[in-house]
Design a protein around this motif. Structure first.
Motif, PDB file in Angstrom:
ATOM      1  N   MET A  23      55.031  42.721  47.401  1.00 10.01           N
ATOM      2  CA  MET A  23      53.670  43.217  46.967  1.00 10.01           C
ATOM      3  C   MET A  23      53.314  44.578  47.701  1.00 10.01           C
ATOM      4  N   ASP A 175      42.634  40.840  33.722  1.00 12.21           N
ATOM      5  CA  ASP A 175      43.271  39.757  34.627  1.00 12.21           C
ATOM      6  C   ASP A 175      42.579  38.502  34.325  1.00 12.21           C
ATOM      7  N   ARG A 179      44.525  35.155  33.145  1.00 16.25           N
ATOM      8  CA  ARG A 179      44.265  33.684  33.668  1.00 16.25           C
ATOM      9  C   ARG A 179      44.317  32.720  32.634  1.00 16.25           C
ATOM     10  N   LEU A 237      56.104  43.641  41.549  1.00 22.60           N
ATOM     11  CA  LEU A 237      54.851  42.837  41.526  1.00 22.60           C
ATOM     12  C   LEU A 237      55.004  41.451  40.941  1.00 22.60           C
ATOM     13  N   THR A 241      54.483  37.806  42.554  1.00 21.71           N
ATOM     14  CA  THR A 241      53.401  36.955  42.208  1.00 21.71           C
ATOM     15  C   THR A 241      54.147  35.492  41.697  1.00 21.71           C
ATOM     16  N   ARG A 242      55.629  35.523  41.393  1.00 18.26           N
ATOM     17  CA  ARG A 242      56.294  34.194  40.767  1.00 18.26           C
ATOM     18  C   ARG A 242      56.729  33.406  42.196  1.00 18.26           C
ATOM     19  N   GLU A 245      51.968  31.981  46.414  1.00 17.44           N
ATOM     20  CA  GLU A 245      50.782  31.713  45.947  1.00 17.44           C
ATOM     21  C   GLU A 245      50.079  33.052  46.172  1.00 17.44           C
ATOM     22  N   ALA A 246      49.024  33.260  44.968  1.00 19.47           N
ATOM     23  CA  ALA A 246      48.168  34.604  44.858  1.00 19.47           C
ATOM     24  C   ALA A 246      47.338  34.668  45.915  1.00 19.47           C
ATOM     25  N   ALA A 250      47.432  38.318  47.870  1.00 24.14           N
ATOM     26  CA  ALA A 250      46.230  39.110  47.365  1.00 24.14           C
ATOM     27  C   ALA A 250      45.883  40.249  48.488  1.00 24.14           C
ATOM     28  N   ARG A 253      47.302  43.609  48.450  1.00 24.32           N
ATOM     29  CA  ARG A 253      47.109  44.547  47.216  1.00 24.32           C
ATOM     30  C   ARG A 253      46.391  45.792  47.901  1.00 24.32           C
TER      31      ARG A 253
END
Length: 299
Positions: A23, A175, A179, A237, A241-242, A245-246, A250, A253
């Protein structure tokens, strides 16, 4: 060699360190791409920059998709959430690139950090997600930070700074649509149309900028470095994310703002004023609080 081996071993053993590094690396490369766009805008119209970067990026991802035997066309692309996402990418790129070109990179990058705040608000309004009073307070506090940077009603207010605000709105819509999307479309397919949207944004911007020019060798090199940075940033990125956990990644970022500030101050010679620094701090602090709060709720 021994130190490198130990670092590699630590990354492989720690399941949280790798996505965090991905990230941070992604944010560094995205800020580098923004920096090269700023440099190119001194001699190349922003519309031409978007078209060239969009075409090169989509061509790269099409080649990768063909090699990986991933679909380039799919009926799922007609899903309304995919369409909304693509439009969000299109207008988000149009407004943000214009903001980079017409305003200081430092202020445009600081305002962009408000995107997670807008996503949180939009998730409550449009996706019926539960957002508590503490996160709502953080959202409103972050929006105050954006106002500190824009400085509406003050003598040095620039209406061009509203382009970055428009980018935040469009990218948050993107975004939110992401979702709500189904998981049928491969990441490569989505990437192709994200870069095609950038090229289309450049076409829409043609009437607002100067006539196209033929890039020289130096400008062509900047284009190649810029698109390489963007593609590599996107890959990192996706990797971040894969595999995490976000809520974990996060907060990282916001490292994009650190890199953008360093580039704009040390190389571009920008000098952000007190309100820009204060606004940036308020936005990042608010977003960081929301990320930690969401992680605490999930745990």
């Amino acid at each position: 060699m021994l130190i490198r081996a130990r670092i590699k071993e630590k990354i492989l053993k720690d399941p949280t360190l790798r996505p965090v590094l991905f990230m941070v690396g992604s944010m560094a490369l995205f800020s580098l791409e923004d920096f090269f766009i700023k440099l190119l805008s001194k001699t190349i119209p922003a519309s031409q920059i978007m078209i060239i970067l969009g075409i090169l990026g989509s061509a790269f991802f099409i080649s990768v998709a063909i090699a990986a035997k991933q679909p380039i066309f799919s009926r799922d692309l007609l899903d309304r959430h995919v369409i909304i996402r693509t439009l969000g990418d299109l207008f988000g790129a149009l407004f943000f690139v214009s903001a980079i070109v017409l305003t200081p990179l430092s202020s445009a990058s600081a305002i962009l950090q408000g995107t997670p705040l807008a996503v949180t608000a939009g998730a409550a309004i449009f996706l019926a997600e539960t957002v508590g009073i503490k996160r709502w307070f953080a959202v409103f506090t972050g929006f105050i930070g954006i106002l500190l940077i824009i400085k509406p009603g003050v003598a040095d207010f620039s209406p061009f700074s509203l382009l970055a605000v428009a980018a935040v709105i469009c990218l948050s819509a993107r975004d939110l649509a992401t979702r709500a999307m189904k998981d049928n479309l491969p990441t490569l397919t989505i990437s192709i149309y994200a870069f095609l949207a950038l090229a289309l944004a450049g076409i829409l911007a043609i009437p607002f900028y100067e006539a196209f020019v033929l890039p020289d060798l130096g400008e062509s090199s900047l284009f190649l470095i810029g698109i390489s940075s963007g593609v590599a940033a996107y890959y990192l990125l996706v990797g971040a994310t894969r595999h995490s956990e976000a809520s974990l990644i996060a907060p990282f970022r916001y490292s994009r703002l650190i890199f953008a500030m360093l580039l704009s101050i040390l190389i571009l010679g920008e000098r952000p004023d007190f309100f820009t620094w204060l606004g940036a701090f308020v936005i990042v602090a608010s977003g960081y609080f929301i990320a930690l709060r969401e992680r605490a709720i999930k745990d």
